[in-house]
Design an enzyme around this catalytic site. Sequence first.
Site, short mmCIF file in Angstrom:
data_model
loop_
_atom_site.label_atom_id
_atom_site.label_comp_id
_atom_site.label_asym_id
_atom_site.label_seq_id
_atom_site.Cartn_x
_atom_site.Cartn_y
_atom_site.Cartn_z
N ASP A 162 -36.40 32.71 -8.72
CA ASP A 162 -34.87 32.76 -7.97
C ASP A 162 -34.57 34.11 -8.10
O ASP A 162 -33.90 34.14 -9.44
CB ASP A 162 -34.11 31.59 -8.54
N TYR A 220 -28.74 28.08 -13.01
CA TYR A 220 -28.20 27.69 -11.83
C TYR A 220 -29.05 28.22 -10.72
O TYR A 220 -29.15 29.22 -10.54
CB TYR A 220 -26.67 28.07 -11.92
N LYS A 229 -27.05 36.09 -1.69
CA LYS A 229 -25.94 37.08 -2.29
C LYS A 229 -25.91 38.30 -1.74
O LYS A 229 -25.33 38.45 -0.56
CB LYS A 229 -26.21 37.14 -3.74
C1 LIG Z 1 -29.43 32.26 -9.60
C2 LIG Z 1 -28.63 31.70 -8.40
N1 LIG Z 1 -29.51 30.92 -7.62
C3 LIG Z 1 -28.78 30.36 -6.56
C4 LIG Z 1 -27.63 30.49 -6.38
C5 LIG Z 1 -26.74 29.44 -5.40
O1 LIG Z 1 -26.16 30.43 -4.20
P1 LIG Z 1 -25.51 30.14 -3.13
O2 LIG Z 1 -24.01 30.08 -4.02
O3 LIG Z 1 -25.47 31.21 -2.17
O4 LIG Z 1 -25.62 28.82 -2.61
C6 LIG Z 1 -26.63 31.02 -7.19
C7 LIG Z 1 -25.29 31.28 -7.17
O5 LIG Z 1 -24.52 31.62 -7.96
C8 LIG Z 1 -27.38 31.77 -8.49
O6 LIG Z 1 -26.60 32.28 -9.20
#
Ligand SMILES: Cc1ncc(COP(=O)(O)O)c(C=O)c1O
Length: 475
Positions: free
Chosen positions: A282, A180, A310
């Site tokens: 990521d 994700y 985060k």
């Molecule tokens: C690995 C990863 N990338 C991107 C995101 C997206 O982040 P946001 O919810 O701040 O848009 C998340 C959200 O849980 C994530 O776990």
Amino acid sequence: MSLSSATTGGLTAGDALRVSSSDELVQMDELIVEQEAIMMVRTKESQRMREEAQSVLAGGVASSWQDAPPCAVWISHGKGSRIWDVDGFEYSDFHGGFGVGLAGHAHPAIVEAVQDRVTKATHFAQPTEDAIVVARELSKRFGLPLWRYNNSGTESTMDAFHLMRAATGRNKVIKVEGSYHGHHDAAQVSVYPSAEEAGSAAQPNSVPASTGIPNSMAQLTVIVPFGDLEAVELALAKHKGEIAGMILEPIMMNIGMIPPPAGYLADLKTLLHKHGAWLTFDEVKTGFGVAPGGATELLGVSPDLLCTAKAMAGGLPCGAIGGIPELMGLIADRTYEQVGTFNGNPLTMAAVRAMTQDVLTPDAYAHLDRLREAQVAGCEAVLKRYDLPGFVRAFGAKGAVIFTDRLENYRDFLNYDDQWGNVHWLYQHNGGVFLPPWGKCEQWTMSVQHTMDDVNRFVRNFETFASALRGGAAA
Ligand SMILES: Cc1ncc(COP(=O)(O)O)c(C=O)c1O
């Protein structure tokens, strides 16, 4: 009021234990019914608020993932490692707001930084000095020279997709099945596809992850299994000259926790570069959480682009993208317009400055190491004592109990019975530990304000859960 001392309408977690033969596992759906009943008794005010919200908030919550069975829990406030729900129950917070909570709640350094900034105004859409200080801190931690800000993980990975395309003039990006990366179109592909949709394990289908994602868009995201270099090689050959780059979590975090095979990340970078494609990490979850410089530092491989968000702003919304000059230079020369009204917002910048300089110190990471070691040892001992399947994976402030023998990629995850995680989540919740829902997907996050009391509570609940599975057997 702490749940351990609270009555729950005459029911306690202890009452839920069934007696059966101790070498047979109790049916999990029975435990789910019992534990959900306990939860429903003690969350009356949450349920009332949800009811009230239905008429003005779509679905009665502020984000769809705030709603997990049996009911969305509404929170009143937090302090240190603890949070209180609107019914007055206290939890040790291992949810951490989906991995944000490394600072814990109302950390004095964050409170002071935000209070100080708020009196000097919070938004100009012009840069402030903290934007430089923070970029230096990020460069130091992650080893990448150039940075830009945005407001979330979604925006960070969206910028990464755009930048890799802008740099190569190619449209396709490789993504790992079961990962994700936020909810923009290009990332919303093969997040949790069903076995029927997913196709072959070696060359998975590109499956739109949500309604509203055009299939034509999804086909621009090429899917590979995690940890499999050959599959990437195959994808690069199949889409020759079309792949702009690849995005992945260096340690997969949204299907439990999966570290990469030895050498995979370094070889992946070499392979992508050989094909004129770029590598994005990521680190929205791993950044700050698994080590001061995220998985990049922990695993010793530096990507071309790095996305984080985060935990970085101590509970305020902020994201960032960093990278090498070949890519970030496209922002500098305006080949790619990286923009956003709230980018580098002074309030969030003040919070990130405090977070990186005053909260996430070497001592704080040493403290997190001690807590993690105790929690892992406690959970492993329980698994062994009650002869339960599974193992514990943990890095830095983050960890998960994985109730299956093998979890190396999404196909293993598909075969992993999710009832284990669901029952565990309910026992923790009813025992005063707030964990992210959907037990087999998520992981715990500890904060620098957690103590051994929090760890002991977690392990105690874990033992209650294990004992219940063994029909109430004592160790
Ligand atoms: C690995 C990863 N990338 C991107 C995101 C997206 O982040 P946001 O919810 O701040 O848009 C998340 C959200 O849980 C994530 O776990």
